[in-house]
Scaffold this motif. Structure first.
Motif, PDB file in Angstrom:
ATOM      1  N   TRP A  87       0.820  -1.215   0.000  1.00 47.58           N
ATOM      2  CA  TRP A  87       0.000   0.000   0.000  1.00 47.58           C
ATOM      3  C   TRP A  87       0.854   1.266   0.000  1.00 47.58           C
ATOM      4  CZ3 TRP A  87      -4.748   1.685  -0.876  1.00 47.58           C
ATOM      5  CH2 TRP A  87      -5.102   2.960  -0.432  1.00 47.58           C
ATOM      6  N   SER A  88       2.030   1.211   0.590  1.00 46.42           N
ATOM      7  CA  SER A  88       2.862   2.418   0.708  1.00 46.42           C
ATOM      8  C   SER A  88       3.185   3.029  -0.657  1.00 46.42           C
ATOM      9  CB  SER A  88       4.164   2.085   1.441  1.00 46.42           C
ATOM     10  OG  SER A  88       4.893   1.080   0.750  1.00 46.42           O
ATOM     11  N   ILE A  89       3.163   2.224  -1.724  1.00 43.61           N
ATOM     12  CA  ILE A  89       3.427   2.745  -3.069  1.00 43.61           C
ATOM     13  C   ILE A  89       2.358   3.765  -3.477  1.00 43.61           C
ATOM     14  CG2 ILE A  89       3.748   2.101  -5.501  1.00 43.61           C
ATOM     15  CD1 ILE A  89       5.932   1.115  -3.617  1.00 43.61           C
ATOM     16  N   PHE A  90       1.133   3.592  -2.949  1.00 44.25           N
ATOM     17  CA  PHE A  90       0.038   4.487  -3.313  1.00 44.25           C
ATOM     18  C   PHE A  90      -0.020   5.748  -2.441  1.00 44.25           C
ATOM     19  CE2 PHE A  90      -1.796   0.378  -4.817  1.00 44.25           C
ATOM     20  CZ  PHE A  90      -1.930   0.715  -6.156  1.00 44.25           C
ATOM     21  N   ASN A  91       0.706   5.793  -1.338  1.00 40.10           N
ATOM     22  CA  ASN A  91       0.555   6.902  -0.391  1.00 40.10           C
ATOM     23  C   ASN A  91       0.789   8.264  -1.037  1.00 40.10           C
ATOM     24  OD1 ASN A  91      -0.213   5.438   1.884  1.00 40.10           O
ATOM     25  ND2 ASN A  91       1.903   5.025   2.478  1.00 40.10           N
ATOM     26  N   SER A  92       1.933   8.456  -1.662  1.00 39.70           N
ATOM     27  CA  SER A  92       2.260   9.762  -2.243  1.00 39.70           C
ATOM     28  C   SER A  92       1.297  10.169  -3.367  1.00 39.70           C
ATOM     29  CB  SER A  92       3.701   9.760  -2.762  1.00 39.70           C
ATOM     30  OG  SER A  92       4.609   9.628  -1.692  1.00 39.70           O
ATOM     31  N   PRO A  93       1.001   9.289  -4.325  1.00 44.94           N
ATOM     32  CA  PRO A  93       0.038   9.680  -5.366  1.00 44.94           C
ATOM     33  C   PRO A  93      -1.342  10.029  -4.814  1.00 44.94           C
ATOM     34  CG  PRO A  93       1.274   7.742  -6.056  1.00 44.94           C
ATOM     35  CD  PRO A  93       1.610   7.977  -4.622  1.00 44.94           C
ATOM     36  N   ILE A  94      -1.824   9.278  -3.825  1.00 52.23           N
ATOM     37  CA  ILE A  94      -3.144   9.564  -3.255  1.00 52.23           C
ATOM     38  C   ILE A  94      -3.119  10.889  -2.500  1.00 52.23           C
ATOM     39  CG2 ILE A  94      -4.818   8.819  -1.509  1.00 52.23           C
ATOM     40  CD1 ILE A  94      -4.280   5.945  -2.335  1.00 52.23           C
ATOM     41  N   ASN A  95      -2.089  11.125  -1.721  1.00 52.57           N
ATOM     42  CA  ASN A  95      -2.001  12.388  -0.977  1.00 52.57           C
ATOM     43  C   ASN A  95      -1.947  13.586  -1.937  1.00 52.57           C
ATOM     44  OD1 ASN A  95      -2.074  11.368   1.644  1.00 52.57           O
ATOM     45  ND2 ASN A  95       0.124  10.958   1.666  1.00 52.57           N
ATOM     46  N   ARG A  96      -1.235  13.447  -3.037  1.00 49.50           N
ATOM     47  CA  ARG A  96      -1.162  14.545  -4.008  1.00 49.50           C
ATOM     48  C   ARG A  96      -2.508  14.777  -4.685  1.00 49.50           C
ATOM     49  NH1 ARG A  96       3.896  12.114  -5.407  1.00 49.50           N
ATOM     50  NH2 ARG A  96       2.878  11.078  -7.181  1.00 49.50           N
ATOM     51  N   THR A  97      -3.287  13.699  -4.857  1.00 48.14           N
ATOM     52  CA  THR A  97      -4.561  13.806  -5.577  1.00 48.14           C
ATOM     53  C   THR A  97      -5.698  14.275  -4.681  1.00 48.14           C
ATOM     54  OG1 THR A  97      -3.877  12.004  -7.047  1.00 48.14           O
ATOM     55  CG2 THR A  97      -6.223  12.539  -7.007  1.00 48.14           C
ATOM     56  N   ALA A 212       6.219  -8.583  -4.575  1.00 46.05           N
ATOM     57  CA  ALA A 212       5.959  -8.428  -6.009  1.00 46.05           C
ATOM     58  C   ALA A 212       5.086  -7.224  -6.313  1.00 46.05           C
ATOM     59  CB  ALA A 212       5.309  -9.700  -6.551  1.00 46.05           C
ATOM     60  N   PHE A 213       4.072  -6.974  -5.473  1.00 44.87           N
ATOM     61  CA  PHE A 213       3.142  -5.893  -5.784  1.00 44.87           C
ATOM     62  C   PHE A 213       3.749  -4.507  -5.576  1.00 44.87           C
ATOM     63  CE2 PHE A 213      -0.089  -9.191  -5.784  1.00 44.87           C
ATOM     64  CZ  PHE A 213      -0.936  -8.746  -6.782  1.00 44.87           C
ATOM     65  N   SER A 214       4.888  -4.414  -4.926  1.00 45.22           N
ATOM     66  CA  SER A 214       5.591  -3.137  -4.871  1.00 45.22           C
ATOM     67  C   SER A 214       5.947  -2.683  -6.281  1.00 45.22           C
ATOM     68  CB  SER A 214       6.858  -3.264  -4.015  1.00 45.22           C
ATOM     69  OG  SER A 214       6.541  -3.597  -2.687  1.00 45.22           O
ATOM     70  N   TYR A 215       6.354  -3.620  -7.112  1.00 45.03           N
ATOM     71  CA  TYR A 215       6.705  -3.304  -8.497  1.00 45.03           C
ATOM     72  C   TYR A 215       5.455  -3.249  -9.380  1.00 45.03           C
ATOM     73  CZ  TYR A 215      11.356  -4.489  -6.813  1.00 45.03           C
ATOM     74  OH  TYR A 215      12.525  -4.524  -6.095  1.00 45.03           O
ATOM     75  N   ILE A 216       4.488  -4.133  -9.126  1.00 49.50           N
ATOM     76  CA  ILE A 216       3.252  -4.138  -9.917  1.00 49.50           C
ATOM     77  C   ILE A 216       2.479  -2.838  -9.717  1.00 49.50           C
ATOM     78  CG2 ILE A 216       1.006  -5.265 -10.217  1.00 49.50           C
ATOM     79  CD1 ILE A 216       2.364  -7.911  -9.465  1.00 49.50           C
ATOM     80  N   ASN A 217       2.354  -2.397  -8.470  1.00 55.63           N
ATOM     81  CA  ASN A 217       1.637  -1.152  -8.190  1.00 55.63           C
ATOM     82  C   ASN A 217       2.312   0.046  -8.847  1.00 55.63           C
ATOM     83  OD1 ASN A 217      -0.091  -2.693  -6.688  1.00 55.63           O
ATOM     84  ND2 ASN A 217       0.569  -1.931  -4.694  1.00 55.63           N
ATOM     85  N   LYS A 218       3.653   0.056  -8.830  1.00 52.89           N
ATOM     86  CA  LYS A 218       4.377   1.149  -9.471  1.00 52.89           C
ATOM     87  C   LYS A 218       4.095   1.159 -10.976  1.00 52.89           C
ATOM     88  CE  LYS A 218       7.575   4.428  -9.467  1.00 52.89           C
ATOM     89  NZ  LYS A 218       7.574   4.727 -10.909  1.00 52.89           N
ATOM     90  N   TRP A 219       4.040   0.010 -11.594  1.00 51.05           N
ATOM     91  CA  TRP A 219       3.731  -0.076 -13.022  1.00 51.05           C
ATOM     92  C   TRP A 219       2.306   0.380 -13.305  1.00 51.05           C
ATOM     93  CZ3 TRP A 219       0.084  -3.331 -15.390  1.00 51.05           C
ATOM     94  CH2 TRP A 219       0.106  -3.323 -16.789  1.00 51.05           C
TER      95      TRP A 219
END
Length: 616
Positions: A87-97, A212-219
């Motif tokens: 989930w941490s991969i989504f933190n910055s994009p969600i906070n910016r949005t 694995a989802f650290s890289y999948i989420n980034k993609w």
């Protein structure tokens, strides 16, 4: 007179587990308390004959069910649920949005809500999961988890944090709790003689998903809009889980022992009289040899293998359950805190934000990825080890290793030894993952396979407490020192955090020592003058406060004091004047076995006397 069974004796003995409380008349109108107790007292899956036949086939009835199929299916299902740890991969994009101030970090709260709801869901739905077909509970968990992703996408579209918390934190958290418990326990029940390895394999998938989802989420973020990324992520998880859940089914009746064995029988000794091991009939000398080898209580009861049935309500009332709960919480709190703070620790203590800014010897994201690999490895390695050397022994080792790591880590920080610091973190991570891999098998051994999902669900609340409370305490201490003018690279705030975590692990270690993990330890009555009895590495350690004239230095107390001997009657005045000494003894396996067989034999005599006197 009807020949008594060991099960009759066990049920009659007031010192042992008893289900008498469940045999009382149920009132016509149930109170809320009685309804809850009834819900937590019946956790047996009872399929109809037609359902048993359907369970023999998987994948829409096209393939014959095989035990090995549950392993890869469980790994892939847990792999999808493990995406929550990325989930941490989504933190910055969600906070910016969504946030007016991207630095406030409001998105991070979603992760804590999801883990908190996961634990509560497991505790509430555990009995229902246990009594339901694992495919049914698995499908419901999968659908709810997918609904959480769709709600999250909608929340991002309308820019509402409250909907985000509800969608991913609450809804997806419920699906995660149901799916996590039902899958792991369904897999482990197929392998009653290797539960630790089977559960470890399934839980390993959860660790693999986080990696694995650290890289999948980034993609996904780079390839789609943020809301679309969650729809795609949810669809990927749903598709994989839908296929794999078709291979999950319960084992046939009788695959697992219906209860907890009271005695560990030797198949070569405790054969049914008149039949040899290979099906041929023995001669007179062989029969005589078998009869001679049998313990005295087996001459009375034949070759019956007695079991104890423990309901979930009885398990929850046992102090052994809560001692193990504390030990489990202590085993995971350190790495749960470090898991989310390792990048900051590396950069502040050894990297670009340190007192002498420089590139760290290893980039933080690489260190986190390697930590995920150790997390995965620990789940299967520790599960396999627990099958070999025992659950309690393995758990004690895990906690002891973490204590050593927590003592050494502050030293590595003060000396600036980056690699030793990282190696200690990775070793502790093996213990962390191993605890998750082993605990379903540990609970099954202690309270029976019919209580695995229920007990496991309650234990997941420790996961929630450790992650939420541990993270808040760690962050609170760091922020307090920063507000006093300390720099992010000052080590004092981190040393204090490692101290309180070590205290928690030490408490868990002590609790684990006193867990009576086997049914034998719970049935053993206390000796006169006994202060304490614990089992360490498979050996029984007893501490007694004996009068000086009762201690025989030439023999063990196990030999000189009967298991059921009552204290010698003395006047209160004389008893108070007699000198006493502390006596500690470590029983050999032979001494323990003799005492245990004597106990069973005396229970048999007690039962027969009560029958003859008409008191039963």
């Amino acid at each position: 007179m009807t020949r008594p069974t060991i099960g009759d004796i066990i049920a009659h003995d007031s010192l042992l587990f008893s289900r008498v409380s469940l045999q009382r008349e149920v009132p016509k109108t149930k109170s809320i308390y009685n309804a809850i107790m009834d819900y937590y007292s019946h956790t047996e899956y009872s399929p109809s004959p037609a359902q048993i036949e359907r369970n023999r086939w998987v994948f829409f009835g096209l393939l014959r069910c095989q035990p090995w199929m549950a392993i890869p299916a469980g790994i892939l299902i847990q792999f999808c649920y493990g995406s929550v740890y990325a989930w941490s991969i989504f933190n910055s994009p969600i906070n910016r949005t969504l946030a007016d101030d991207p630095n406030r970090g409001r998105s991070e709260v979603t992760f804590y809500i999801a883990l908190g709801v996961l634990g509560v869901t497991g505790a509430i739905f555990g009995p229902w999961i246990e009594t339901s077909h694992p495919q049914k509970s698995g499908i419901i968990g999968m659908i709810v988890f997918f609904a959480g992703h769709i709600t999250t996408a909608l929340a991002i579209q309308v820019k509402m944090f409250s909907m985000l918390y509800f969608g991913y934190g609450f809804v997806a958290g419920i699906g995660l709790g149901i799916g996590y418990v039902s899958t792991i326990d369904a897999v482990s029940k197929w392998w009653p003689k290797a539960r630790g390895t089977a559960a470890g394999c399934a839980v390993m998938g959860f660790g693999g998903g986080s990696l694995a989802f650290s890289y999948i989420n980034k993609w996904l973020i780079d390839s789609f809009t943020l809301s679309t990324a969650f729809i795609v992520l949810g669809t990927i998880n749903f598709s994989i889980m839908f296929v794999c859940i078709q291979f999950i089914c319960p084992p046939p009746p009788g695959h697992n022992l219906d209860g907890i064995p009271v005695i560990e029988t030797n198949t070569e000794i405790n054969l049914t009289l008149g039949r040899a091991a290979k099906g041929s009939f023995p001669d007179r000398s062989q029969t005589a040899k078998i009869e001679e080898q049998q313990p005295r209580y087996m001459h009375v009861f034949g070759s019956e293998r007695p079991v104890i049935h423990i309901s979930l309500a009885e398990a929850l009332k046992s102090h052994d359950f809560w001692l193990l709960y504390v030990a489990f919480l202590a085993n995971i709190v350190f790495c749960l805190v470090i898991l989310s703070n390792l990048p900051a620790l590396i950069n502040r203590l050894f990297g670009r934000e340190s007192k002498t800014p420089k590139d760290p010897p290893l980039e933080a994201y690489v260190a986190v990825s390697i930590e995920g690999a150790f997390n995965m490895a620990g789940r299967i390695i520790v599960g396999f080890t627990s099958d070999m050397i025992g659950r309690k022994t393995t758990f004690i080792i895990l906690l002891a290793v973490q204590i050593v790591a927590l003592i050494c880590i502050p030293i590595t920080i003060s000396s600036g030894n980056f690699w030793l610091f990282l190696i200690l973190i990775w070793i502790a991570t093996i213990c962390y993952g191993g605890g998750f891999g082993m605990i379903p098998a540990f609970l099954s051994d202690m309270f029976g396979s019919s209580n695995t999902s229920s007990c496991h669900g309650v234990f997941l609340t420790a996961w929630s407490i450790a992650s939420v409370c541990g993270g808040l305490v760690f962050t609170g201490i760091v922020n307090r020192y920063l507000s006093k003018g300390y720099k992010p690279y000052d080590t004092k705030m981190y040393h204090i955090n490692f101290v309180w975590m070590m205290v928690v692990v030490v408490i868990g270690f002590v609790c684990c020592l006193f867990v009576r993990s086997s049914i034998r330890d719970r049935l053993f009555p206390a000796l006169p003058h006994q202060i304490m009895r614990i089992r360490i590495f498979g050996r029984v350690l007893r501490v007694l406060w004996l009068p000086s004239d009762r201690i025989d230095d030439t023999a063990s107390v196990a030999d000189s004091v009967s298991m059921n001997q009552t204290a010698q009657s003395t006047s209160p005045l004389r008893h108070g004047l007699r000198r006493k000494r502390l006596h500690v003894e470590l029983l050999t396996k032979e001494q323990e076995q003799v005492a245990w067989e004597e106990y069973l034999f005396l229970r048999a005599v007690q039962y027969q006397l009560l029958k003859e006197s008409g008191n039963m």
